[in-house]
Design an enzyme around this catalytic site. Structure first.
Site, PDB file in Angstrom:
ATOM      1  CE  LYS A  83      -4.267   0.898   2.558  1.00 22.16           C
ATOM      2  NZ  LYS A  83      -4.824   0.779   3.905  1.00 22.16           N
TER       3      LYS A  83
HETATM    4  C1  E4P Z   1      -8.328   1.532   4.229  1.00 23.37           C
HETATM    5  O1  E4P Z   1      -7.507   0.831   3.683  1.00 23.37           O
HETATM    6  C2  E4P Z   1      -8.087   2.267   5.472  1.00 23.37           C
HETATM    7  O2  E4P Z   1      -7.340   1.425   6.314  1.00 23.37           O
HETATM    8  C3  E4P Z   1      -9.344   2.607   6.223  1.00 23.37           C
HETATM    9  O3  E4P Z   1     -10.498   2.225   5.534  1.00 23.37           O
HETATM   10  C4  E4P Z   1      -9.376   3.985   6.789  1.00 23.37           C
HETATM   11  O4  E4P Z   1     -10.580   4.161   7.484  1.00 23.37           O
HETATM   12  P1  E4P Z   1     -10.814   5.349   8.512  1.00 23.37           P
HETATM   13  O5  E4P Z   1     -11.041   6.613   7.747  1.00 23.37           O
HETATM   14  O6  E4P Z   1     -12.034   4.945   9.273  1.00 23.37           O
HETATM   15  O7  E4P Z   1      -9.586   5.430   9.372  1.00 23.37           O
END
Ligand code: E4P
Length: 218
Positions: A83
């Protein structure tokens, strides 16, 4: 629609795997910090449970270092997806990792034009953050709609739309209607998806009536 678990909660991942709901897992540095787990160890453990893509995020900000980190992470298990953030360095790292056949999830996407760049850089997944846009008073789902429309215009773009920052069951419903390929869900939201008061009420009535018959199936 594929479901990814947006968590390193091993018990939740195992539990939802039993009902066939876990097509992959996403993590981020905040999730790792909150868990208190060793990053590489928990990614290896999740990859041993889930055969689908497991996102592990780089923490460098320069492309060359992101690539080095991505190469290390990709060696943890064959289903690791690296990522990277949606910056120019992240896009360069995406392109160069994708050229090595390493799957890349480009994260922190907040506009359709960013999503177009990620697809051109060869991302396997683009992660638009729905809930964080909603937090600002926007409708995060508009972003899913725009990305879907753009990707559908160009058959050479193979990137999957991974709806992220999902906070409610209704986010999942709307993302599915709009054609997002994946929703990544905190276990609490996944849990809620099956719950409906009329299901509970109906089941209670059926079971009460069944008891009156005095019969057993087994
Ligand atoms: C996605 O890959 C992220 O880890 C996640 O969905 C972020 O979510 P949040 O905005 O609730 O922290």
């Amino acid at each position: 629609m594929k479901f990814f678990i947006d968590s390193v909660d091993i018990e939740a991942i195992k539990k939802f795997t039993l009902s066939g709901m876990v097509d992959g897992v996403t993590t981020n540095p905040s999730i790792i910090a909150k868990s208190g787990r060793d990053f590489k160890e928990v990614i290896r453990e999740i990859c041993s449970i889930v055969p689908g893509p497991v996102s592990a995020e780089v923490t460098a900000t320069k492309a060359s270092q992101m690539i080095e980190e991505g190469e290390v992470l990709s060696k943890l298990a064959k289903n690791v997806t690296v990522k990277v953030p949606l910056t120019w360095d992240g896009l360069e790292a995406c392109k160069r990792l994708a050229d090595q056949n390493i799957m890349v999830n480009v994260t922190l996407c907040f506009s359709a034009q960013q999503a177009l760049l990620a697809a051109k850089a060869g991302a396997a997944f683009i992660s638009p953050f729905i809930g964080r846009l909603d937090d600002l008073g926007e409708d995060g789902m508009d972003l899913i709609k725009d990305i879907r429309a753009i990707y559908d215009n160009y058959s050479n773009l193979k990137t999957e739309i991974l709806a992220a920052s999902i906070r409610t069951p209704d986010h999942v419903r709307r993302a599915a209607i709009l054609g997002a390929d994946v929703s990544t869900l905190p276990p609490t939201v996944l849990e809620e998806l099956a719950i409906h008061p009329l299901t509970d009420k109906g089941l209670k009535a059926f079971l009460d009536d069944w008891e009156k018959t005095g019969q057993n199936i087994i």
